[in-house]
Design an enzyme around this catalytic site. Sequence first.
Site, PDB file in Angstrom:
ATOM      1  N   ASP A  34      19.845 -16.682  12.984  1.00  0.00           N
ATOM      2  CA  ASP A  34      19.895 -15.647  14.117  1.00  0.00           C
ATOM      3  C   ASP A  34      20.090 -14.054  13.279  1.00  0.00           C
ATOM      4  OD1 ASP A  34      20.221 -13.741  15.950  1.00  0.00           O
ATOM      5  OD2 ASP A  34      21.632 -14.876  17.140  1.00  0.00           O
ATOM      6  N   LYS A  59      15.624  -6.729  18.854  1.00  0.00           N
ATOM      7  CA  LYS A  59      16.082  -5.341  18.701  1.00  0.00           C
ATOM      8  C   LYS A  59      15.271  -4.451  17.882  1.00  0.00           C
ATOM      9  CE  LYS A  59      21.016  -6.920  19.076  1.00  0.00           C
ATOM     10  NZ  LYS A  59      21.565  -6.375  20.520  1.00  0.00           N
ATOM     11  N   TYR A 117      27.493 -14.925  18.468  1.00  0.00           N
ATOM     12  CA  TYR A 117      26.811 -15.088  19.629  1.00  0.00           C
ATOM     13  C   TYR A 117      25.289 -14.914  19.472  1.00  0.00           C
ATOM     14  CZ  TYR A 117      25.362 -12.742  24.088  1.00  0.00           C
ATOM     15  OH  TYR A 117      24.650 -12.388  25.223  1.00  0.00           O
TER      16      TYR A 117
END
Length: 427
Positions: free
Chosen positions: A239, A267, A144
């Site tokens: 990623d 994050k 994702y």
Amino acid sequence: MSSPLSDSLFARAKELIPGGVNSPVRAFRSVGGAPFFVKAARGAYLVTADDRELVDFVCTWGPAIHGHNHPRIKAAIAAALENGTSFGTPNPYEVEMAGLITRLVPSIRKVRMCSSGTEATMSAIRLARGFTKRDKIVKFSGCYHGHSDSLLIKAGSGALTHGHPDSAGVPASFAAETIVLPYNDRAALAAAFAAFPGQIAGIIVEPYCGNVGFIMPDPGYLAYLREITAQHGTVLIFDEVMTGFRIALGGVQQRENIVPDLTCLGKIIGGGLPVGAFGGRADIMDHLAPLGPVYQAGTLSGNPLAMAAGIAQLRLLEELNPYGLLDRLGRQLADAVVAACRTKGIPVQAPQCGSMFSFFFTPTPVRDYATALTGDAKLFGRFFHACLAGGVYLAPSAYEAGFLSTAHDGPAIDRACEVMANAIHGL
Ligand code: HOZ
């Protein structure tokens, strides 16, 4: 874990917000029941609206690596706040942040800040396309990368959890430019390069997957990605929104000794405030506007509060070097659950590296999307609720990684191990 206060907040939220949540991963649909509301978070704990204290293994979906509301990060935000919340001009914080990122992640020679991981991956894909003048990209099923159109195809996280891995609303013509392959499958990748010669702009991969549960690559797989992309002039995009500064100070790429062309971050680098970043080779990054023809922008990019929080968080990581501690805590947790499952005769896979982990209730080793789906999601739901009843909060999905923080060291981890082992025994 319903309570009158949470129930009435959720009822009102559902009237005003689709599904009552501002991100689908927060809904409890796949585990059953209704989400609880949180009014405060400190260290390893969440405090619910009803004053229950929960050991938190979601850590705001990854950012809180020092636990919630760490005093140093709080102080950094407060100090920055004195000077204003947003300037819409270059500011000194973003230069300091860029210096930190490029020093700690050496593959990143230049970096552009943005406001979320989704923006980072979306922009990295556009940049890879603009740089190579090719259209196709490769992603792996179950990975994702946020919710931009090119990437919401066979996606993990909430898309998989809620049964829509290929989102409605993505035009078929867009999806046709995304080639989806199984993770950890070298032959499939070689076949894709053979089928689309000179057409693949970029490969985007979560080098350690965290959005289909936690899955690690087979030995040599990431090196293979590096090799085949270099051969074909394809941009390799890591990623590391979840894994950056979490698996190691320099991310998975440091642990595995791989140099990607571009890296996406988010994050942790925001210290709990909204942030994203992407960066890498200078010759690729210089294709971005205003230097080059690839457009990318953002009103709040490099926001001073987010930069100040992120800088404090990264400096603390450098100072403490907590990766040995985090791995010990991760192993303690995985060992406790595996031992309980063994006693009870429940098959389990418990992949863990440092402060990331997950539990798949299956006898099948999990190495990709298909094997992740062999996990007994219903059993996971019962485990989740038994943990929650005992005061331990896991992500409400069988397809999300768990996260630990330095604040879990001590009573929190001991309590969690006991609660989780009891939860298994009670299944
Ligand atoms: N990326 C996280 C889930 N795997 C959390 C972000 C969200 O709310 O979707």
